[in-house]
Write a protein that holds these residues in place. Structure first.
Motif, short mmCIF file in Angstrom:
data_model
loop_
_atom_site.label_atom_id
_atom_site.label_comp_id
_atom_site.label_asym_id
_atom_site.label_seq_id
_atom_site.Cartn_x
_atom_site.Cartn_y
_atom_site.Cartn_z
N PRO A 1 -6.71 198.64 70.41
CA PRO A 1 -5.60 199.18 69.61
C PRO A 1 -5.69 200.70 69.50
N LEU A 2 -4.52 201.31 69.29
CA LEU A 2 -4.47 202.75 69.10
C LEU A 2 -5.12 203.12 67.76
N ARG B 1 -2.30 207.45 67.65
CA ARG B 1 -0.88 207.23 67.39
C ARG B 1 -0.19 208.53 67.00
N GLN B 2 -0.82 209.30 66.13
CA GLN B 2 -0.22 210.57 65.72
C GLN B 2 -0.06 211.52 66.91
N LYS B 3 -1.01 211.46 67.83
CA LYS B 3 -0.92 212.31 69.01
C LYS B 3 0.32 211.97 69.83
N ALA C 1 2.79 201.91 75.08
CA ALA C 1 1.68 201.77 74.13
C ALA C 1 2.19 201.60 72.70
N LEU C 2 3.18 202.40 72.32
CA LEU C 2 3.71 202.33 70.96
C LEU C 2 4.49 201.04 70.73
N LEU C 3 5.25 200.60 71.72
CA LEU C 3 5.99 199.34 71.60
C LEU C 3 5.04 198.15 71.47
N GLU D 1 1.99 198.24 70.25
CA GLU D 1 1.38 198.31 68.92
C GLU D 1 2.33 197.76 67.86
N GLU D 2 3.60 198.09 67.99
CA GLU D 2 4.58 197.62 67.00
C GLU D 2 4.75 196.11 67.10
N LEU D 3 4.72 195.58 68.32
CA LEU D 3 4.85 194.13 68.51
C LEU D 3 3.63 193.41 67.93
N LYS D 4 2.44 194.00 68.12
CA LYS D 4 1.23 193.42 67.52
C LYS D 4 1.35 193.40 65.99
N ARG D 5 1.90 194.46 65.43
CA ARG D 5 2.07 194.52 63.98
C ARG D 5 3.02 193.44 63.49
N CYS D 6 4.07 193.21 64.28
CA CYS D 6 5.03 192.16 63.91
C CYS D 6 4.37 190.78 63.88
N VAL D 7 3.42 190.57 64.78
CA VAL D 7 2.72 189.29 64.84
C VAL D 7 1.73 189.15 63.69
#
Length: 246
Positions: free
Chosen positions: A203-204, A209-211, A158-160, A162-168
């Motif tokens: 999306p988270l 995400r903090q959890k 899930a975190l990976l 989200e990070e990939l979506k942010r990169c896009v």
């Protein structure tokens, strides 16, 4: 984006010969010496788990080479692309390990070690190049020890994602590309299916995400002390125990 965190960043520039020498020196330690060497481990069960992982790492390195070769190649290739930025997209390894092992009950620890002994030999590592085998292993791990499965696979997927979506979505390139924004994720095969599922999920939330980044409370020291004996049984007599259980 690489499946690495800042705690594992040194893997990108590691001297493989030096790494082999360090693994060799660790492999010659006893469990007691290893636990004394790293006082941060604290709990005996956690120390036993990490000790076994390092022993396996040494055996794998002898057969397959130092881990992280795919990440090092990706890092070097990214450096050849003008304006390309490398992002470390994984959760801190220390948090993952604490979420996976820090709050395990005694019986969850035993079940997890039995699964690892069945599926973590050098021959089994070779089989993990097959996505079909990885799906079977993930199902076995989820049934035997859901806490470890969630921390090592589900949460990180899930975190990976989200990070990939942010990169896009964010302008990480410093120069224009004729194809627009391009992001490449370099991850282990065992994360691909989970990232695909998470990619198509909502999306988270910031709270969600903090959890996933929080560290759960550890079990009382009395419970860890009780874990020393079964951990020793499994490290020393695990193969015999597996034969009895078959």
């Amino acid at each position: 984006m690489l499946e690495l965190c800042s705690e594992r960043e040194e893997m990108l520039t590691v001297d493989e010969d030096e790494a082999m020498r360090k693994l060799n020196s660790i492999s010659e330690l006893s469990l007691e010496e290893f636990h004394a060497l790293d006082e941060r481990l604290g709990a005996a069960l956690e120390a036993a788990q990490m000790f076994r992982e390092l022993k396996l790492s040494w055996q794998r390195a002898q057969r397959f080479g130092i881990s992280g070769g795919d990440m090092r190649v990706a890092y070097r290739e990214a450096g050849k692309i003008p304006g390309c930025r490398v992002v470390l997209g994984d959760r801190l390894q220390s948090i993952t390990k604490q979420r996976a092992y820090g709050a395990l009950s005694l019986w969850e620890s035993i079940r997890y070690r039995l699964v690892e002994m069945r599926h973590n030999s050098l021959d089994e590592v070779e089989k993990r190049k097959s996505s079909a085998y990885l799906q079977v292993y993930a199902a076995i791990l989820a049934a035997a020890c859901p806490t470890v499965y969630r921390a090592i696979l589900q949460e990180r997927d899930a975190l990976l994602a989200e990070e990939l979506k942010r990169c896009v979505s964010e302008p990480l390139l410093t120069m224009e590309s004729p194809r627009g924004r391009v992001a490449v994720g370099v991850v282990g095969m065992n994360h691909v299916a989970g990232i695909k599922r998470a990619w198509n999920s909502p999306p988270l939330s910031p709270e969600g995400r903090q959890k996933l980044l929080a560290v759960p409370p550890k079990l009382p020291r009395q419970m860890h002390a009780l874990g020393v004996m079964p951990a020793g049984w499994l490290l020393i007599g695990g193969k015999f125990l597996l034969k009895l259980l078959r």
